[in-house]
Design a protein around this motif. Structure first.
Motif, PDB file in Angstrom:
ATOM      1  N   LEU A 244      43.991  55.016  29.531  1.00 48.45           N
ATOM      2  CA  LEU A 244      43.070  55.737  30.416  1.00 48.45           C
ATOM      3  C   LEU A 244      43.625  57.114  30.780  1.00 48.45           C
ATOM      4  N   VAL A 245      44.918  57.171  31.073  1.00 48.51           N
ATOM      5  CA  VAL A 245      45.539  58.455  31.421  1.00 48.51           C
ATOM      6  C   VAL A 245      45.515  59.406  30.231  1.00 48.51           C
ATOM      7  N   ARG A 246      45.840  58.902  29.061  1.00 48.24           N
ATOM      8  CA  ARG A 246      45.879  59.758  27.877  1.00 48.24           C
ATOM      9  C   ARG A 246      44.487  60.163  27.395  1.00 48.24           C
ATOM     10  N   ALA A 247      43.509  59.343  27.680  1.00 47.33           N
ATOM     11  CA  ALA A 247      42.141  59.668  27.261  1.00 47.33           C
ATOM     12  C   ALA A 247      41.623  60.902  27.995  1.00 47.33           C
ATOM     13  N   LYS A 248      42.048  61.072  29.264  1.00 43.80           N
ATOM     14  CA  LYS A 248      41.653  62.226  30.074  1.00 43.80           C
ATOM     15  C   LYS A 248      40.141  62.429  30.076  1.00 43.80           C
ATOM     16  N   ALA A 249      39.400  61.334  30.210  1.00 43.40           N
ATOM     17  CA  ALA A 249      37.936  61.403  30.209  1.00 43.40           C
ATOM     18  C   ALA A 249      37.375  60.359  31.170  1.00 43.40           C
ATOM     19  N   VAL A 250      36.471  60.791  32.015  1.00 45.14           N
ATOM     20  CA  VAL A 250      35.847  59.864  32.964  1.00 45.14           C
ATOM     21  C   VAL A 250      35.087  58.784  32.220  1.00 45.14           C
ATOM     22  N   ARG A 251      34.539  59.147  31.062  1.00 45.47           N
ATOM     23  CA  ARG A 251      33.753  58.158  30.323  1.00 45.47           C
ATOM     24  C   ARG A 251      34.604  56.958  29.909  1.00 45.47           C
ATOM     25  N   ALA A 252      35.928  57.121  29.828  1.00 50.37           N
ATOM     26  CA  ALA A 252      36.799  55.997  29.479  1.00 50.37           C
ATOM     27  C   ALA A 252      36.756  54.932  30.561  1.00 50.37           C
ATOM     28  N   VAL A 253      36.670  55.352  31.819  1.00 52.00           N
ATOM     29  CA  VAL A 253      36.556  54.390  32.921  1.00 52.00           C
ATOM     30  C   VAL A 253      35.207  53.676  32.847  1.00 52.00           C
ATOM     31  N   PHE A 254      34.139  54.455  32.625  1.00 53.01           N
ATOM     32  CA  PHE A 254      32.818  53.842  32.487  1.00 53.01           C
ATOM     33  C   PHE A 254      32.804  52.863  31.309  1.00 53.01           C
ATOM     34  N   PHE A 255      33.478  53.261  30.245  1.00 56.34           N
ATOM     35  CA  PHE A 255      33.544  52.414  29.046  1.00 56.34           C
ATOM     36  C   PHE A 255      34.190  51.069  29.367  1.00 56.34           C
ATOM     37  N   VAL A 256      35.285  51.089  30.113  1.00 58.21           N
ATOM     38  CA  VAL A 256      35.964  49.836  30.470  1.00 58.21           C
ATOM     39  C   VAL A 256      35.039  48.943  31.276  1.00 58.21           C
ATOM     40  N   LEU A 257      34.307  49.527  32.225  1.00 53.79           N
ATOM     41  CA  LEU A 257      33.346  48.743  33.017  1.00 53.79           C
ATOM     42  C   LEU A 257      32.272  48.131  32.117  1.00 53.79           C
ATOM     43  N   ILE A 258      31.748  48.944  31.211  1.00 53.09           N
ATOM     44  CA  ILE A 258      30.677  48.472  30.326  1.00 53.09           C
ATOM     45  C   ILE A 258      31.158  47.331  29.437  1.00 53.09           C
ATOM     46  N   MET A 259      32.328  47.492  28.830  1.00 54.11           N
ATOM     47  CA  MET A 259      32.817  46.463  27.929  1.00 54.11           C
ATOM     48  C   MET A 259      33.265  45.214  28.692  1.00 54.11           C
ATOM     49  N   THR A 260      33.702  45.403  29.939  1.00 56.19           N
ATOM     50  CA  THR A 260      34.015  44.236  30.766  1.00 56.19           C
ATOM     51  C   THR A 260      32.763  43.427  31.038  1.00 56.19           C
ATOM     52  N   GLN A 261      31.672  44.121  31.375  1.00 62.14           N
ATOM     53  CA  GLN A 261      30.431  43.393  31.632  1.00 62.14           C
ATOM     54  C   GLN A 261      29.899  42.734  30.373  1.00 62.14           C
ATOM     55  N   MET A 262      30.058  43.369  29.234  1.00 63.43           N
ATOM     56  CA  MET A 262      29.646  42.725  27.984  1.00 63.43           C
ATOM     57  C   MET A 262      30.423  41.427  27.791  1.00 63.43           C
ATOM     58  N   ALA A 263      31.734  41.466  28.079  1.00 60.09           N
ATOM     59  CA  ALA A 263      32.549  40.253  27.979  1.00 60.09           C
ATOM     60  C   ALA A 263      32.109  39.220  29.005  1.00 60.09           C
ATOM     61  N   TYR A 264      31.783  39.668  30.226  1.00 56.74           N
ATOM     62  CA  TYR A 264      31.303  38.751  31.265  1.00 56.74           C
ATOM     63  C   TYR A 264      30.028  38.038  30.826  1.00 56.74           C
TER      64      TYR A 264
END
Length: 280
Positions: free
Chosen positions: A23-43
């Motif tokens: 997340l730190v190296r990505a330097k993009a807010v969309r990376a945080v949104f991406f983690v949320l999205i993929m977490t919900q897909m897993a949920y």
């Protein structure tokens, strides 16, 4: 805490460290949104195959009072940390099929080891099914990450909003129940009250997520008015569930917590909505 817990804690720490670094190296807010999205897909996948499908059972040994809630803790470690972290690695570094297959093989090896160590019990599920599912999940993750670069509108924007808010609401809903036994749902679907509560909670948080997304998409009305409306809706739902004996409350703070945290999440969702609409 049993010896099983150390395996789960170790894997969770490794996943969390890798997640933070990427997340730190990505330097993009969309990376945080991406983690949320993929977490919900897993949920969502886990809701179908684990909660309602009785496919397998986790044995982390964190909670002694309820085997099913203890299993849920293992599910959270997998779906909130391990799988989304692997998806983020693949998406951020644009790994091709060779990298994806290595990730799948590694996760399959961990699953096999967990079964051998009796940290995880398979019922009708097979490790091969996990591999097949991940061959779809990981390539889909790459598509999602690239799509987040561009502005989203209409139904896509609503779907992304839902996938961002739902894992927050779902986690905040079920974790206090597992740790403090502050409430229980009794739809009568399963013999285990904890299983009943988990299953009903899965439906509850999805519905509440849709309500919050609807409020976010409404252009009219001040934010504080809609936040208050969300709290009042949840208060009404709580009274209805109590009246029909679907809900039992065991802690004085429970109604306050469940009525107040969704409006707070709604207020946090507004800037997320604006950023998804801009892309980048």
């Amino acid at each position: 805490m049993s010896s099983n817990a150390y395996w789960y804690i170790g894997l969770s720490i490794v996943s969390l460290v890798v997640l933070t670094i990427v997340l730190v190296r990505a330097k993009a807010v969309r990376a945080v949104f991406f983690v949320l999205i993929m977490t919900q897909m897993a949920y969502l996948i886990e809701t179908v195959i684990y909660i309602f499908g009785n496919s397998y059972f986790y044995r982390p040994g964190f909670l002694k009072d309820s085997a099913y809630y203890d299993s849920n803790m293992g599910a959270l470690a997998s779906n909130m940390l391990v799988i989304p972290t692997a998806a983020l690695l693949i998406a951020v570094y644009r790994l091709q099929w060779r990298g994806i297959l290595v990730a799948i093989a590694l996760i399959g090896a961990i699953e096999w080891l967990w079964v051998k160590l009796e940290l995880y019990t398979l019922y009708w599920w097979r490790i091969e099914y996990t591999a097949i599912g991940l061959t779809m999940y990981f390539p889909f993750a790459r598509i999602v990450y690239e799509r987040l670069r561009r502005p989203a509108a209409g139904l896509l924007h609503s779907a992304l909003l839902f996938l961002c808010v739902a894992p927050i609401l779902g986690t905040l809903h079920i974790v206090p129940i597992m740790l403090f036994m502050n409430r229980g749902y009794d739809p009568g679907w399963y013999g285990d009250p904890a299983h009943d509560t988990t299953a009903f909670s899965a439906i509850y948080y999805v519905v509440m997520s849709l309500v919050i997304v609807t409020a976010t998409k409404m252009r009219r009305g001040a934010a504080w008015v809609k936040a208050l409306a969300i709290a009042l809706i949840i208060f009404g739902v709580t009274r209805l569930l109590l009246a029909t004996d679907l809900l039992r409350i065991y802690a004085w703070w429970d109604p306050w917590y469940y009525c107040l945290f969704p409006p707070v999440v709604y207020l946090l969702l507004k800037p997320i909505s604006a950023r998804l609409a801009r892309g980048g």
